[in-house]
Design a protein around this motif. Structure first.
Motif, PDB file in Angstrom:
ATOM      1  N   ARG A   9      37.802  35.204  26.103  1.00 24.19           N
ATOM      2  CA  ARG A   9      38.188  36.521  26.608  1.00 24.19           C
ATOM      3  C   ARG A   9      39.649  36.521  27.056  1.00 24.19           C
ATOM      4  O   ARG A   9      40.348  37.523  26.886  1.00 24.19           O
ATOM      5  CB  ARG A   9      37.269  36.932  27.762  1.00 24.19           C
ATOM      6  N   ALA A  54      44.852  37.560  35.396  1.00 23.47           N
ATOM      7  CA  ALA A  54      44.368  38.937  35.269  1.00 23.47           C
ATOM      8  C   ALA A  54      45.469  39.933  35.623  1.00 23.47           C
ATOM      9  O   ALA A  54      45.658  40.942  34.927  1.00 23.47           O
ATOM     10  CB  ALA A  54      43.148  39.149  36.158  1.00 23.47           C
ATOM     11  N   TYR A  59      44.507  43.273  33.221  1.00 19.56           N
ATOM     12  CA  TYR A  59      43.090  43.353  32.868  1.00 19.56           C
ATOM     13  C   TYR A  59      42.261  43.099  34.112  1.00 19.56           C
ATOM     14  O   TYR A  59      42.676  42.317  34.995  1.00 19.56           O
ATOM     15  CB  TYR A  59      42.730  42.280  31.827  1.00 19.56           C
ATOM     16  N   PRO A  60      41.096  43.732  34.234  1.00 18.40           N
ATOM     17  CA  PRO A  60      40.223  43.423  35.370  1.00 18.40           C
ATOM     18  C   PRO A  60      39.849  41.944  35.362  1.00 18.40           C
ATOM     19  O   PRO A  60      39.590  41.364  34.298  1.00 18.40           O
ATOM     20  CB  PRO A  60      38.986  44.300  35.121  1.00 18.40           C
ATOM     21  N   LYS A  61      39.818  41.356  36.510  1.00 17.26           N
ATOM     22  CA  LYS A  61      39.448  39.940  36.606  1.00 17.26           C
ATOM     23  C   LYS A  61      38.064  39.699  36.015  1.00 17.26           C
ATOM     24  O   LYS A  61      37.809  38.665  35.381  1.00 17.26           O
ATOM     25  CB  LYS A  61      39.504  39.486  38.069  1.00 17.26           C
ATOM     26  N   ALA A  62      37.162  40.672  36.184  1.00 15.21           N
ATOM     27  CA  ALA A  62      35.789  40.521  35.699  1.00 15.21           C
ATOM     28  C   ALA A  62      35.728  40.393  34.180  1.00 15.21           C
ATOM     29  O   ALA A  62      34.767  39.830  33.647  1.00 15.21           O
ATOM     30  CB  ALA A  62      34.938  41.707  36.150  1.00 15.21           C
ATOM     31  N   PHE A  63      36.748  40.928  33.486  1.00 12.64           N
ATOM     32  CA  PHE A  63      36.743  40.811  32.024  1.00 12.64           C
ATOM     33  C   PHE A  63      36.781  39.356  31.592  1.00 12.64           C
ATOM     34  O   PHE A  63      36.262  39.002  30.512  1.00 12.64           O
ATOM     35  CB  PHE A  63      37.949  41.552  31.431  1.00 12.64           C
ATOM     36  N   ARG A 324      35.438  50.617  33.842  1.00  9.18           N
ATOM     37  CA  ARG A 324      35.080  49.604  34.851  1.00  9.18           C
ATOM     38  C   ARG A 324      33.734  48.968  34.543  1.00  9.18           C
ATOM     39  O   ARG A 324      33.531  47.774  34.765  1.00  9.18           O
ATOM     40  CB  ARG A 324      35.053  50.234  36.248  1.00  9.18           C
ATOM     41  N   ASP A 325      32.816  49.774  34.023  1.00  7.03           N
ATOM     42  CA  ASP A 325      31.472  49.278  33.750  1.00  7.03           C
ATOM     43  C   ASP A 325      31.466  48.172  32.703  1.00  7.03           C
ATOM     44  O   ASP A 325      30.632  47.266  32.741  1.00  7.03           O
ATOM     45  CB  ASP A 325      30.587  50.441  33.291  1.00  7.03           C
ATOM     46  N   ASN A 327      34.335  46.468  32.077  1.00 10.70           N
ATOM     47  CA  ASN A 327      35.394  45.550  32.519  1.00 10.70           C
ATOM     48  C   ASN A 327      36.593  45.490  31.578  1.00 10.70           C
ATOM     49  O   ASN A 327      37.149  44.428  31.320  1.00 10.70           O
ATOM     50  CB  ASN A 327      34.830  44.136  32.713  1.00 10.70           C
ATOM     51  N   ILE A 328      37.004  46.669  31.070  1.00 13.98           N
ATOM     52  CA  ILE A 328      38.235  46.699  30.287  1.00 13.98           C
ATOM     53  C   ILE A 328      39.211  47.670  30.949  1.00 13.98           C
ATOM     54  O   ILE A 328      38.788  48.573  31.678  1.00 13.98           O
ATOM     55  CB  ILE A 328      38.000  47.091  28.813  1.00 13.98           C
TER      56      ILE A 328
END
Length: 369
Positions: A9, A54, A59-63, A324-325, A327-328
């Motif tokens: 990723r 990130a 990019y969101p860290k969660a991605f 957000r859902d 993660n992009i």
């Protein structure tokens, strides 16, 4: 079980931002060697390093956590202008497909989109006969295609925008789990984009089980696109004689193609002689209409996406929440869906009877573009 850091990723995000390893390492405040070890799964990054990466990538860290994303192999994607593209541009475009798959899975969970109806036409003798067969299969007859994006989506093709900041990336297509995808560069003119879409449709039909990489694949897809958008018998009946380039310009809008594309097609089907066509191309080069389309069409956009977002808006779900859902970044999400997440054009969308399940869409394929 807690998701772990995923170097694949990270590489995809770096490709999307077109950052070299050196540039990302510098922006994140780490050494190129450390970044290389992270991307090659030799090092597990510290939390503060992940945060820095990130932020540098926007990019969101969660991605950067979770399972591997589906990727499109270069050999499985039919790029129109592969030789003209840089490796960085190609990787960026292919990475867009991985993000589109995430979006597509999310939307498919919620909405009943049209089923796939793109037949395998690899058995057809010529690209022209393949185009004729597909038109008959879809019940189009000889009439012009009003909106290519609408038509493709009605037949189960998932259409996304590349929105790449380069003219060297035209379009590409691929299959994923039995679903066809087409990616279009929205920097192009509407006429160019329509031809690109038809070109990629040719690849999906004629090279469905491989073969888009052979030498004749691109000419075949071009011939298919010309025949699909401009059926020879219908064009001949409308344009029996050409006296000037202006005559061709008067007809191009009916078929939704560029002045150059119609001129070339008229020479291929015998309405123009090779000498006439050459003269008209010289005239186009001289007056600039080869590169700047005269009397351009409005850009096509997706009725499906506008309907989807209207439904989500009715449920108080915003584009930012969808991004957000999965993660992009929101900007990546918007470019993938032609910017329709944030605006509507002037055309009316029928949404009164649509629901989250079994989405019903009205496609006007009889309209003359």
């Amino acid at each position: 079980m807690e998701a772990s850091f995923n170097s694949q990723r990270l590489r995809l995000a770096r490709s999307r931002r077109e950052m070299t390893s050196q540039a990302l390492a510098d922006a994140a405040g780490i050494s190129p060697v450390t970044l290389s070890r992270i991307e090659n799964k030799n090092n597990q990054p510290e939390p503060e390093t992940i945060e820095a990466l990130a932020n540098a990538l926007r990019y969101p860290k969660a991605f950067l956590f979770g399972d591997d994303l589906d990727e499109v192999d270069r050999d499985d994607a039919s790029f129109r202008s592969l030789k003209a593209m840089t490796a960085k541009e190609r990787k960026r475009a292919l990475a867009a497909a991985s993000l589109a798959f995430l979006v597509s899975d999310k939307i498919d969970e919620k909405f009943g989109l049209p089923e796939m109806d793109v037949p395998n036409l690899s058995h057809e003798r010529t690209p022209e006969s393949a185009a004729e067969t597909l038109r008959a299969h879809w019940g189009l007859g000889d009439r012009p295609v009003g909106n290519m994006i609408d038509l493709l989506e009605a037949k189960g093709v998932r259409v996304y925008s590349l929105a790449e900041e380069t003219v060297r990336v035209d379009a590409f297509s691929c299959w994923r789990s039995g679903i066809p995808f087409i990616f279009l560069n929205t920097l192009k003119s509407s006429e160019h984009s329509r031809f690109d879409a038809a070109h990629e449709l040719g690849h999906l039909c004629m090279h469905q089980h491989g073969g888009s990489g052979h030498k004749s694949a691109e000419p075949e897809a071009n011939a298919f696109a010309a025949s699909f958008l401009m059926p020879a018998s219908a064009v001949r009946s409308r344009i029996g004689r050409v006296r000037s380039l202006g005559d061709i310009q008067n007809h191009k809008k009916r078929w939704g193609v560029s002045l150059a594309a119609l001129t070339y097609h008229l020479s291929k089907i015998g309405v123009l002689s090779e000498w006439q066509a050459r003269g008209y191309f010289i005239q186009m080069n001289r007056d600039g209409t080869r590169t700047k389309e005269p009397d351009p069409m409005p850009f096509e956009t997706s009725h499906i996406w506008r309907t989807v977002f209207q439904e989500l808006w009715n449920e108080k779900i915003t584009k930012a929440e969808i991004a957000r859902d999965i993660n992009i970044p929101e900007d990546e999400f918007e470019t993938l869906v032609f910017g329709l997440a944030g605006k509507r054009d002037e055309r009316e969308v029928s949404i009164k009877n649509s629901r989250s399940k079994g989405l019903s869409l009205i496609v006007d394929n009889e309209r003359v573009a």
